[in-house]
Design a protein around this motif. Structure first.
Motif, short mmCIF file in Angstrom:
data_model
loop_
_atom_site.label_atom_id
_atom_site.label_comp_id
_atom_site.label_asym_id
_atom_site.label_seq_id
_atom_site.Cartn_x
_atom_site.Cartn_y
_atom_site.Cartn_z
N LYS A 63 73.18 -21.72 -30.92
CA LYS A 63 71.77 -21.90 -31.23
C LYS A 63 71.13 -20.56 -31.50
O LYS A 63 71.54 -19.54 -30.94
CB LYS A 63 71.04 -22.54 -30.05
CG LYS A 63 71.33 -23.98 -29.80
CD LYS A 63 70.49 -24.49 -28.65
CE LYS A 63 70.77 -25.94 -28.35
NZ LYS A 63 69.96 -26.44 -27.23
N THR A 64 70.11 -20.58 -32.35
CA THR A 64 69.24 -19.43 -32.53
C THR A 64 67.81 -19.95 -32.38
O THR A 64 67.61 -21.11 -32.03
CB THR A 64 69.43 -18.79 -33.93
OG1 THR A 64 69.10 -19.76 -34.92
CG2 THR A 64 70.84 -18.28 -34.13
N LEU A 74 73.84 -25.23 -34.38
CA LEU A 74 75.08 -25.57 -35.08
C LEU A 74 75.84 -26.56 -34.22
O LEU A 74 76.21 -26.25 -33.08
CB LEU A 74 75.92 -24.32 -35.33
CG LEU A 74 77.27 -24.55 -36.00
CD1 LEU A 74 77.08 -25.07 -37.42
CD2 LEU A 74 78.09 -23.27 -36.04
N HIS A 75 76.06 -27.74 -34.76
CA HIS A 75 76.83 -28.78 -34.08
C HIS A 75 78.22 -28.81 -34.70
O HIS A 75 78.37 -28.56 -35.90
CB HIS A 75 76.17 -30.15 -34.26
CG HIS A 75 74.78 -30.21 -33.72
ND1 HIS A 75 74.50 -30.52 -32.42
CD2 HIS A 75 73.59 -29.96 -34.32
CE1 HIS A 75 73.19 -30.50 -32.25
NE2 HIS A 75 72.61 -30.15 -33.38
N THR A 93 75.64 -21.41 -48.66
CA THR A 93 76.19 -20.13 -49.12
C THR A 93 76.87 -19.40 -47.97
O THR A 93 78.01 -18.94 -48.09
CB THR A 93 75.09 -19.25 -49.73
OG1 THR A 93 74.52 -19.94 -50.84
CG2 THR A 93 75.65 -17.92 -50.19
N LEU A 94 76.17 -19.29 -46.84
CA LEU A 94 76.76 -18.59 -45.70
C LEU A 94 77.90 -19.40 -45.08
O LEU A 94 78.86 -18.83 -44.57
CB LEU A 94 75.71 -18.29 -44.65
CG LEU A 94 74.81 -17.12 -45.01
CD1 LEU A 94 73.64 -17.01 -44.06
CD2 LEU A 94 75.61 -15.84 -45.00
N GLN A 141 73.73 -14.83 -37.57
CA GLN A 141 73.88 -14.83 -36.11
C GLN A 141 74.47 -16.14 -35.62
O GLN A 141 75.34 -16.16 -34.75
CB GLN A 141 72.53 -14.61 -35.44
CG GLN A 141 71.92 -13.26 -35.62
CD GLN A 141 70.50 -13.22 -35.04
OE1 GLN A 141 70.07 -14.12 -34.35
NE2 GLN A 141 69.78 -12.16 -35.36
N LEU A 142 73.99 -17.25 -36.19
CA LEU A 142 74.46 -18.57 -35.78
C LEU A 142 75.96 -18.72 -36.03
O LEU A 142 76.70 -19.13 -35.14
CB LEU A 142 73.68 -19.64 -36.56
CG LEU A 142 73.93 -21.09 -36.18
CD1 LEU A 142 73.18 -21.42 -34.90
CD2 LEU A 142 73.50 -22.01 -37.30
N PHE A 143 76.41 -18.37 -37.23
CA PHE A 143 77.82 -18.50 -37.56
C PHE A 143 78.67 -17.48 -36.80
O PHE A 143 79.81 -17.77 -36.43
CB PHE A 143 78.04 -18.37 -39.06
CG PHE A 143 77.65 -19.59 -39.84
CD1 PHE A 143 78.28 -20.81 -39.63
CD2 PHE A 143 76.64 -19.54 -40.77
CE1 PHE A 143 77.92 -21.95 -40.34
CE2 PHE A 143 76.27 -20.67 -41.49
CZ PHE A 143 76.92 -21.87 -41.27
N ALA A 144 78.14 -16.30 -36.53
CA ALA A 144 78.89 -15.30 -35.76
C ALA A 144 79.11 -15.79 -34.32
O ALA A 144 80.19 -15.61 -33.75
CB ALA A 144 78.16 -13.96 -35.76
N ARG A 145 78.09 -16.41 -33.74
CA ARG A 145 78.24 -16.98 -32.39
C ARG A 145 79.24 -18.12 -32.39
O ARG A 145 80.00 -18.29 -31.44
CB ARG A 145 76.90 -17.46 -31.87
CG ARG A 145 75.94 -16.35 -31.55
CD ARG A 145 74.62 -16.90 -31.07
NE ARG A 145 73.64 -15.84 -30.95
CZ ARG A 145 72.35 -16.03 -30.80
NH1 ARG A 145 71.87 -17.27 -30.72
NH2 ARG A 145 71.53 -15.02 -30.70
#
Length: 134
Positions: A21-22, A27-28, A75-76, A120-124
């Motif tokens: 989460k941010t 992100l589920h 895109t990300l 940040q979300l995808f990195a976490r």
């Protein structure tokens, strides 16, 4: 990377776990079951990275803002797809961006803020259990 398209796919992923989460996004993720599970095979016919974007009108009133955010998500998601592993993922906008701070629906500062937060979300997610490579 495949995109989630049906309501059943979105609901299946929302029933999974929240990976990260941010301030504005969650992100589920849901691990894909074995090929012997018929209902799962109908939802997700191939073991790949599946990604969906949920940007409700409640948090982004203007369609142009919702579409801009979805484009950033996909895109990300494509950039991070190799690190996410063969799971179904759903990025959900869970709070709105302040219209006083970002008055234009497609302003560069809004795009930069969304992109930074999604990174940040995808990195976490990459460091979480479900996002780690086997």
């Amino acid at each position: 990377m495949r995109r989630l398209k049906t309501r059943a796919q979105f609901q299946a992923v929302l029933g999974g776990m929240t990976v990260s989460k941010t301030a504005h996004f969650a992100l589920h993720a849901r691990a894909l079951a074995a090929a012997s599970d018929v209902s799962e095979a109908l939802l997700f016919p191939e073991p790949a990275v599946w990604l969906g974007a949920m940007v409700p009108k409640r948090w982004a009133k203007r369609a142009v803002t919702r579409n801009t955010i979805k484009r950033q998500i996909y895109t990300l998601g494509a950039e991070f797809s190799a690190e996410l592993g063969p799971h179904a993922h759903l990025v959900r906008l869970r709070s709105g961006f302040d219209r006083k701070q970002f008055p234009s629906a497609t302003s560069e500062p809004l795009k930069a803020a969304v992109r930074s937060e999604l990174q940040q979300l995808f990195a976490r997610a990459r460091t979480s259990v479900i996002g780690a490579k086997p």
